[in-house]
Scaffold this motif. Structure first.
Motif, PDB file in Angstrom:
ATOM      1  N   GLU A 101       0.839  -1.206   0.000  1.00 29.84           N
ATOM      2  CA  GLU A 101       0.000   0.000   0.000  1.00 29.84           C
ATOM      3  C   GLU A 101       0.874   1.256   0.000  1.00 29.84           C
ATOM      4  O   GLU A 101       0.586   2.250  -0.711  1.00 29.84           O
ATOM      5  CB  GLU A 101      -0.925  -0.022   1.219  1.00 29.84           C
ATOM      6  N   ARG A 102       1.977   1.228   0.757  1.00 33.75           N
ATOM      7  CA  ARG A 102       2.853   2.395   0.784  1.00 33.75           C
ATOM      8  C   ARG A 102       3.520   2.627  -0.577  1.00 33.75           C
ATOM      9  O   ARG A 102       3.617   3.764  -1.078  1.00 33.75           O
ATOM     10  CB  ARG A 102       3.918   2.237   1.877  1.00 33.75           C
TER      11      ARG A 102
ATOM     12  N   PRO B 166      -5.442  -1.884  -6.638  1.00 31.62           N
ATOM     13  CA  PRO B 166      -6.040  -3.190  -6.962  1.00 31.62           C
ATOM     14  C   PRO B 166      -5.824  -4.177  -5.802  1.00 31.62           C
ATOM     15  O   PRO B 166      -4.858  -4.104  -5.050  1.00 31.62           O
ATOM     16  CB  PRO B 166      -5.279  -3.634  -8.212  1.00 31.62           C
ATOM     17  N   ASP B 167      -6.809  -5.140  -5.654  1.00 34.26           N
ATOM     18  CA  ASP B 167      -6.722  -6.134  -4.571  1.00 34.26           C
ATOM     19  C   ASP B 167      -5.461  -6.976  -4.681  1.00 34.26           C
ATOM     20  O   ASP B 167      -4.863  -7.356  -3.664  1.00 34.26           O
ATOM     21  CB  ASP B 167      -7.955  -7.051  -4.612  1.00 34.26           C
ATOM     22  N   LEU B 168      -5.075  -7.291  -5.917  1.00 34.24           N
ATOM     23  CA  LEU B 168      -3.887  -8.117  -6.075  1.00 34.24           C
ATOM     24  C   LEU B 168      -2.645  -7.379  -5.605  1.00 34.24           C
ATOM     25  O   LEU B 168      -1.742  -7.979  -5.016  1.00 34.24           O
ATOM     26  CB  LEU B 168      -3.733  -8.526  -7.543  1.00 34.24           C
ATOM     27  N   VAL B 169      -2.620  -6.034  -5.863  1.00 38.44           N
ATOM     28  CA  VAL B 169      -1.479  -5.253  -5.397  1.00 38.44           C
ATOM     29  C   VAL B 169      -1.478  -5.187  -3.880  1.00 38.44           C
ATOM     30  O   VAL B 169      -0.413  -5.247  -3.231  1.00 38.44           O
ATOM     31  CB  VAL B 169      -1.516  -3.848  -6.018  1.00 38.44           C
ATOM     32  N   LYS B 170      -2.663  -5.083  -3.305  1.00 41.55           N
ATOM     33  CA  LYS B 170      -2.759  -5.029  -1.834  1.00 41.55           C
ATOM     34  C   LYS B 170      -2.563  -6.407  -1.200  1.00 41.55           C
ATOM     35  O   LYS B 170      -2.619  -6.529   0.018  1.00 41.55           O
ATOM     36  CB  LYS B 170      -4.120  -4.478  -1.408  1.00 41.55           C
TER      37      LYS B 170
ATOM     38  N   TRP C  76       2.409   1.760  -3.484  1.00 42.65           N
ATOM     39  CA  TRP C  76       1.393   2.224  -4.440  1.00 42.65           C
ATOM     40  C   TRP C  76       1.115   3.706  -4.287  1.00 42.65           C
ATOM     41  O   TRP C  76       0.972   4.429  -5.289  1.00 42.65           O
ATOM     42  CB  TRP C  76       0.112   1.422  -4.261  1.00 42.65           C
ATOM     43  N   LEU C  77       1.083   4.140  -3.059  1.00 40.27           N
ATOM     44  CA  LEU C  77       0.814   5.556  -2.830  1.00 40.27           C
ATOM     45  C   LEU C  77       1.923   6.437  -3.404  1.00 40.27           C
ATOM     46  O   LEU C  77       1.698   7.572  -3.842  1.00 40.27           O
ATOM     47  CB  LEU C  77       0.645   5.818  -1.337  1.00 40.27           C
ATOM     48  N   LYS C  78       3.168   5.907  -3.420  1.00 40.56           N
ATOM     49  CA  LYS C  78       4.278   6.694  -3.962  1.00 40.56           C
ATOM     50  C   LYS C  78       4.226   6.761  -5.486  1.00 40.56           C
ATOM     51  O   LYS C  78       4.639   7.758  -6.106  1.00 40.56           O
ATOM     52  CB  LYS C  78       5.614   6.092  -3.540  1.00 40.56           C
ATOM     53  N   LEU C  79       3.721   5.712  -6.119  1.00 40.66           N
ATOM     54  CA  LEU C  79       3.785   5.617  -7.572  1.00 40.66           C
ATOM     55  C   LEU C  79       2.450   5.895  -8.268  1.00 40.66           C
ATOM     56  O   LEU C  79       2.413   5.900  -9.508  1.00 40.66           O
ATOM     57  CB  LEU C  79       4.275   4.221  -7.990  1.00 40.66           C
ATOM     58  N   ARG C  80       1.363   6.045  -7.526  1.00 45.02           N
ATOM     59  CA  ARG C  80       0.053   6.152  -8.161  1.00 45.02           C
ATOM     60  C   ARG C  80      -0.052   7.439  -8.965  1.00 45.02           C
ATOM     61  O   ARG C  80       0.583   8.433  -8.655  1.00 45.02           O
ATOM     62  CB  ARG C  80      -1.059   6.085  -7.125  1.00 45.02           C
ATOM     63  N   LYS C  81      -0.916   7.424  -9.974  1.00 44.26           N
ATOM     64  CA  LYS C  81      -1.197   8.588 -10.812  1.00 44.26           C
ATOM     65  C   LYS C  81      -2.682   8.924 -10.669  1.00 44.26           C
ATOM     66  O   LYS C  81      -3.534   8.103 -10.961  1.00 44.26           O
ATOM     67  CB  LYS C  81      -0.863   8.295 -12.268  1.00 44.26           C
TER      68      LYS C  81
END
Length: 402
Positions: free
Chosen positions: A152-153, A166-170, A155-160
């Motif tokens: 989750e951390r 996504p659930d799979l990423v989490k 993703w927050l750095k790279l999200r646009k």
């Protein structure tokens, strides 16, 4: 013919003439005698005077006929049985390493008492393996939680924009899998604990051993009988009644108190009981209905032995408009004779309906009238309207059987 022969002939003829004359005289004497006797009877005849003719009346014993309410005492007998009986069986396999001192026929045991110990080494090892697997599952779950937070951390750095993670990423599926493995491992630990506890075969309730099924050294499998156990305090008696009496037993819900009696040696013992229920089915083989009585402890707190034969009396439903009469007063299958109220003792016949019979008494219902008295004496040829000589009591053996 010489003179001697002539003389003999004359003598014979003279004797014959004499006998003829004597016979004629005897006949005349009898004739005149009979005439004289007849004349004497005529002259001295007795004039009869009319008088009262004495008639001998048959003697009967009677008793008052009382019509009213009647509550029959219905006797029954049965065998004491336990309400709780069970075959205690092994739930796990293994070798018996120890048995209780009470695991013998007739032994008394308490609820929860261990009857037999099964070798627990294999089950202790199984529990250790299950606990190890559970610890690994806990670790795996905790790692997945940490990985989820890290993902989750990142993703927050790279999200646009505002795109959701996504659930799979989490790693949601990974976490669910780890939690499922942990739940399964926990269940395995609980099952291992239960199996370990089951190596001690315990009595499910207090009672007595009817039959011991194992000895030390025996190898058991699940379902092997360890003992047959019954409760010696939770007891009941199944009481049979004939169909005629069964209809008089109070309906279910009326908890009637009764007393059970039994001959034990030289003494009679008693226990209180309560009619607990009425069976809803009639036994076809004996045409009997059954009531179940729950046994209570006696004054000193004792219970009867299982298998003891006991007797009791149950108060039947009250019957109105009936009379209780001696069985010997019944004539045929449904008739009695009564002395009716009046100046003369006259008997009449009454047809009755038999409600209940016992060894000495019969309960009947009929068209009785006030003042009727029941005839107890058996008459040979009774006739309606016949007069009798009524007595209230006679000694045994003196009743007339006219």
């Amino acid at each position: 013919m010489n003179e001697a022969e002539v003389e003999i002939n004359h003598e014979s003829e003279r004797r014959g003439e004499i006998r003829a004359v004597m016979s004629f005289v005897l006949v005349l004497a009898i004739l005149f005698g009979s005439i004289g006797v007849a004349v004497m009877f005529v002259v001295n005849k007795v004039e009869s005077t009319p008088g009262e003719v004495k008639v001998t009346l048959p003697t009967v014993v009677t008793m008052p006929l009382e019509v009213g309410s009647y509550s029959p005492k219905i006797t029954s007998e049965g065998v004491v049985r336990s309400r709780r009986e069970v075959r205690v069986a092994a739930e796990v396999s293994g070798k018996v390493v120890k048995i209780s001192d009470q695991l013998i026929d007739g032994g008394a045991v308490e609820e929860g008492e261990v009857l037999a110990w099964i070798d627990k080494a294999d089950y202790t090892a199984a529990l250790a393996r299950a606990e190890s697997s559970e610890a690994d599952a806990v670790l795996n779950r905790d790692l997945e939680i940490a990985r989820q937070k890290q993902a989750e951390r990142d993703w927050l750095k790279l999200r646009k924009g505002n795109e959701e993670i996504p659930d799979l990423v989490k790693r949601v599926p990974h976490l669910k899998s780890a939690e499922a493995r942990l739940a399964s491992a926990t269940e395995e630990v609980e099952r291992a604990v239960r199996d370990l506890e089951r190596t001690e075969v315990k009595a499910p309730f207090s009672g007595r051993i009817r039959e011991a099924g194992v000895e030390k050294g025996a190898v058991l499998v699940p379902g092997s009988m360890v003992a047959e156990l019954y409760s010696d305090e939770d007891l009941e008696v199944r009481l049979p009644f004939s169909l005629r009496d069964f209809g008089l037993v109070p309906e279910e819900g009326k908890k009637q108190e009764i007393t059970l009696t039994a001959q034990v040696g030289a003494r009679v013992e008693r226990w209180p009981a309560v009619v607990d229920r009425i069976e809803g089915e009639v036994e076809r083989s004996t045409l009997s209905g059954y009531a179940i009585a729950r046994v209570l402890p006696s004054e000193d707190g004792n219970y009867p032995k299982v298998g003891l034969f006991v007797r009791t009396e149950v108060s039947g439903t009250r019957l109105d408009g009936v009379a209780e009469i001696p069985r010997r007063a019944l004539r045929g299958s449904s008739e009695v004779w009564v002395v009716v109220e009046g100046e003369d003792s006259i008997i009449e016949k009454r047809t009755v309906e038999i409600v209940r019979t016992s060894r000495e008494e019969v309960v009947v219902r009929g068209d009785f009238e006030a003042g009727d008295r029941l005839v107890l004496t058996r008459l040979n040829a009774p006739v309606v309207g016949m007069k009798v000589l009524e007595v209230k009591e006679l000694d045994e053996g003196e009743e007339s059987k006219n």
